[in-house]
Design an enzyme around this catalytic site. Structure first.
Site, short mmCIF file in Angstrom:
data_model
loop_
_atom_site.label_atom_id
_atom_site.label_comp_id
_atom_site.label_asym_id
_atom_site.label_seq_id
_atom_site.Cartn_x
_atom_site.Cartn_y
_atom_site.Cartn_z
N ASP A 111 0.86 -1.70 0.12
CA ASP A 111 -0.03 -0.04 -0.02
C ASP A 111 0.98 1.33 -0.24
OD1 ASP A 111 0.60 0.52 2.61
OD2 ASP A 111 -0.94 -0.11 3.06
N ASP A 112 -0.15 2.25 -0.05
CA ASP A 112 1.14 3.55 -0.33
C ASP A 112 1.41 4.29 -1.64
OD1 ASP A 112 -0.26 3.96 2.33
OD2 ASP A 112 1.43 3.81 3.45
N HIS A 148 -6.08 3.96 3.40
CA HIS A 148 -5.15 4.50 4.12
C HIS A 148 -4.97 4.41 5.66
CE1 HIS A 148 -0.97 5.99 4.08
NE2 HIS A 148 -1.87 7.49 4.57
#
Length: 160
Positions: free
Chosen positions: A13-14, A134
């Site tokens: 992720d990110d 997130h």
């Protein structure tokens, strides 16, 4: 008796946060350490990340962001329950506290999530393969419900 087939999905992720993180995530994918990525569409290197995913055929989903940076939706950057006086999201704990105190407009949350899905589609050319949140906002009940509603609205909007 045949053994059930188990599939492990490991997501980086990110994706889109910054060029170095993007490259590290691509390197992990190429090495077999992850099987998909989640894109932060409001991050500074989101376009680069989307291009890298296309170039390397990486399955990509949306990393819905309601806690860091600024909203994608222009109308929510000021005078919104989602942002502070400077126009930034409230942060990880600030979002959770505002949600717990019922200080967030869930209609504004849905509007922001729909705009993030639309931007994702503009950057990648398709709807997200998956969606997560997130700083784990997708596990918060009210946020999860609104995320599902936003996703359903966008899927219906592009259906043939």
């Amino acid at each position: 008796m045949p053994q059930p087939r188990i599939m492990l999905v490991v997501t980086g992720d990110d994706f889109g946060y910054c060029p170095k993180r993007n490259q590290g995530i691509v390197d992990c994918f190429k090495a077999g350490g992850i099987s998909s990525v989640s894109l932060l569409v409001n991050a500074s290197a989101a376009k680069d990340a989307a291009d890298l995913a296309k170039r390397h055929s990486i399955p990509i989903g949306l990393h819905a962001n309601l806690s860091e940076g600024v909203p994608v939706c222009q109308s929510l950057r000021q005078d919104s329950t989602l942002v502070n006086k400077r126009g930034f999201f409230h942060g990880k704990m600030g979002f959770r506290q505002a949600l717990g105190r019922h200080q967030l407009s869930m209609e504004q949350v849905k509007l922001e999530l729909r705009d993030q899905i639309r931007l994702f589609r503009e950057l990648t050319g398709h709807l997200p393969h998956h969606m997560d949140g997130h700083q784990h906002v997708h596990i918060l009940q009210e946020a999860a419900t609104t995320l599902a509603e936003a996703q359903a609205c966008e899927h219906l909007a592009v259906s043939p």
